[in-house]
Design a protein around this motif. Sequence first.
Motif, short mmCIF file in Angstrom:
data_model
loop_
_atom_site.label_atom_id
_atom_site.label_comp_id
_atom_site.label_asym_id
_atom_site.label_seq_id
_atom_site.Cartn_x
_atom_site.Cartn_y
_atom_site.Cartn_z
N LYS A 99 -0.32 -0.39 -9.14
CA LYS A 99 -1.12 -1.56 -8.80
C LYS A 99 -1.12 -1.78 -7.29
O LYS A 99 -0.13 -1.53 -6.60
N ARG A 100 -2.25 -2.26 -6.78
CA ARG A 100 -2.37 -2.63 -5.37
C ARG A 100 -2.32 -4.16 -5.27
O ARG A 100 -3.17 -4.84 -5.86
N VAL A 101 -1.34 -4.65 -4.53
CA VAL A 101 -1.08 -6.09 -4.47
C VAL A 101 -1.22 -6.57 -3.03
O VAL A 101 -0.68 -5.95 -2.11
N LEU A 102 -1.92 -7.67 -2.86
CA LEU A 102 -2.10 -8.31 -1.55
C LEU A 102 -1.35 -9.64 -1.58
O LEU A 102 -1.62 -10.49 -2.45
N VAL A 103 -0.41 -9.83 -0.66
CA VAL A 103 0.40 -11.05 -0.59
C VAL A 103 0.21 -11.69 0.78
O VAL A 103 0.47 -11.05 1.81
N THR A 104 -0.21 -12.95 0.80
CA THR A 104 -0.38 -13.65 2.08
C THR A 104 0.85 -14.49 2.40
O THR A 104 1.64 -14.84 1.52
N GLY A 105 1.01 -14.78 3.68
CA GLY A 105 2.19 -15.53 4.12
C GLY A 105 3.46 -14.75 3.87
O GLY A 105 4.48 -15.32 3.46
N VAL A 109 1.71 -2.40 -1.59
CA VAL A 109 1.60 -3.80 -1.16
C VAL A 109 1.00 -3.92 0.23
O VAL A 109 1.41 -3.22 1.16
N ALA A 110 0.03 -4.81 0.35
CA ALA A 110 -0.49 -5.22 1.66
C ALA A 110 0.06 -6.61 1.95
O ALA A 110 -0.04 -7.52 1.11
N ILE A 111 0.66 -6.77 3.12
CA ILE A 111 1.28 -8.05 3.48
C ILE A 111 0.53 -8.64 4.67
O ILE A 111 0.18 -7.93 5.61
N VAL A 112 0.30 -9.94 4.61
CA VAL A 112 -0.54 -10.63 5.59
C VAL A 112 0.20 -11.83 6.16
O VAL A 112 0.83 -12.59 5.43
N GLY A 163 3.29 2.39 -1.09
CA GLY A 163 2.50 2.15 0.10
C GLY A 163 2.70 0.74 0.62
O GLY A 163 2.84 -0.21 -0.16
N VAL A 164 2.72 0.61 1.93
CA VAL A 164 2.88 -0.70 2.59
C VAL A 164 1.87 -0.77 3.72
O VAL A 164 1.82 0.10 4.58
N VAL A 165 1.07 -1.84 3.72
CA VAL A 165 0.08 -2.05 4.77
C VAL A 165 0.33 -3.42 5.39
O VAL A 165 0.48 -4.42 4.68
N GLN A 216 -8.56 -0.61 2.51
CA GLN A 216 -8.61 0.65 3.23
C GLN A 216 -7.22 1.26 3.34
O GLN A 216 -7.03 2.47 3.13
N GLY A 217 -6.24 0.44 3.67
CA GLY A 217 -4.88 0.92 3.84
C GLY A 217 -4.23 1.37 2.54
O GLY A 217 -3.44 2.33 2.52
N LEU A 218 -4.56 0.68 1.44
CA LEU A 218 -3.94 0.99 0.15
C LEU A 218 -4.74 2.02 -0.65
O LEU A 218 -4.27 2.51 -1.68
N GLY A 219 -5.96 2.32 -0.20
CA GLY A 219 -6.73 3.37 -0.84
C GLY A 219 -7.51 2.95 -2.07
O GLY A 219 -7.85 3.79 -2.91
N GLY A 220 -7.83 1.67 -2.17
CA GLY A 220 -8.62 1.23 -3.32
C GLY A 220 -8.63 -0.28 -3.43
O GLY A 220 -7.99 -0.99 -2.64
N PRO A 221 -9.35 -0.81 -4.42
CA PRO A 221 -9.50 -2.26 -4.56
C PRO A 221 -8.20 -2.94 -4.97
O PRO A 221 -7.32 -2.34 -5.58
N ILE A 222 -8.11 -4.21 -4.64
CA ILE A 222 -6.92 -5.01 -4.92
C ILE A 222 -6.87 -5.35 -6.41
O ILE A 222 -7.85 -5.81 -7.00
#
Length: 274
Positions: A9-15, A35-38, A66-68, A89-95
């Motif tokens: 799974k591709r996960v986007l976490v803010t804060g 995981v993409a971290i923002v 993967g970590v973005v 783009q960094g994780l290679g696919g949709p969230i």
Amino acid sequence: MGSQRLDGKRVLVTGASRGIGAAVAHRVAAEGADVAIVARTVNAQDAYLPGTLVDTAERLRVFGGGVVVVQADLADEGDRERVVREAEQGLGGPIDVLVNNAAVALYGTVADYQAKRMRLMYELNCVAPLHLAQQVVPAMAERGEGWIVNVSSGTARHWDGPPFQLGGTGTGTTVYGATKAALNRVNNGLAAELHGTGVRVNTVEPRAAVMSEGARDLVGDIVRPDQIEPMEAMVEAVLALCDCPADHTGNTHISLDLIAELGLTVRNLDGTPS
């Protein structure tokens, strides 16, 4: 290591530079997610409080996924427009999973609260979560599966009275709580619109104070030990909503109540038994 329940799974976490966001990112990475971290704070020299995206990324990379890192001010619409794109783009696919945790808490009395501060809080605490959700929903709906988890707050609830039992912060949390009440309502409406598509949208709030770096800075000197909830418990509740079934949507949950309802065992942030 965790159970790998989010493997692939591709996960986007803010804060995610500190606090609940960093802890959630840690746990989902332990469960196998990429995981993409923002956040705004990338390096220590930029930090007002302890915690940076670099720190979080180092902890996540231990799990091999993967970590973005995406630096962004989510109160800025232009920044928000590129967050999902850069994460994908960094994780290679949709969230697959969006965790809207980023927030700002500026306490103050209602009668003289500054309009500028109010607008900032609504922009970050309510508008930004919806804006990011709008960007991930199309791909989720196309795949017939997706999860959006919004982190809210007990300050959204009204005080009963008179007489009013305000607690140690008095009325200072009112405007912050109003932004979270708005988030809860948006959460419910979005879930209703998306019901049947496979996209789940839920909100979760801690039952008691989670003593993140930000919370310690705000209320650390007035919160009693019996008013504190472990970080791991809040994270366990968030995780439960990151892979919940399709009919579990549109709700505002309280962390410890959800854990009890689902019969969950609270684990460490690395997924191991506590």
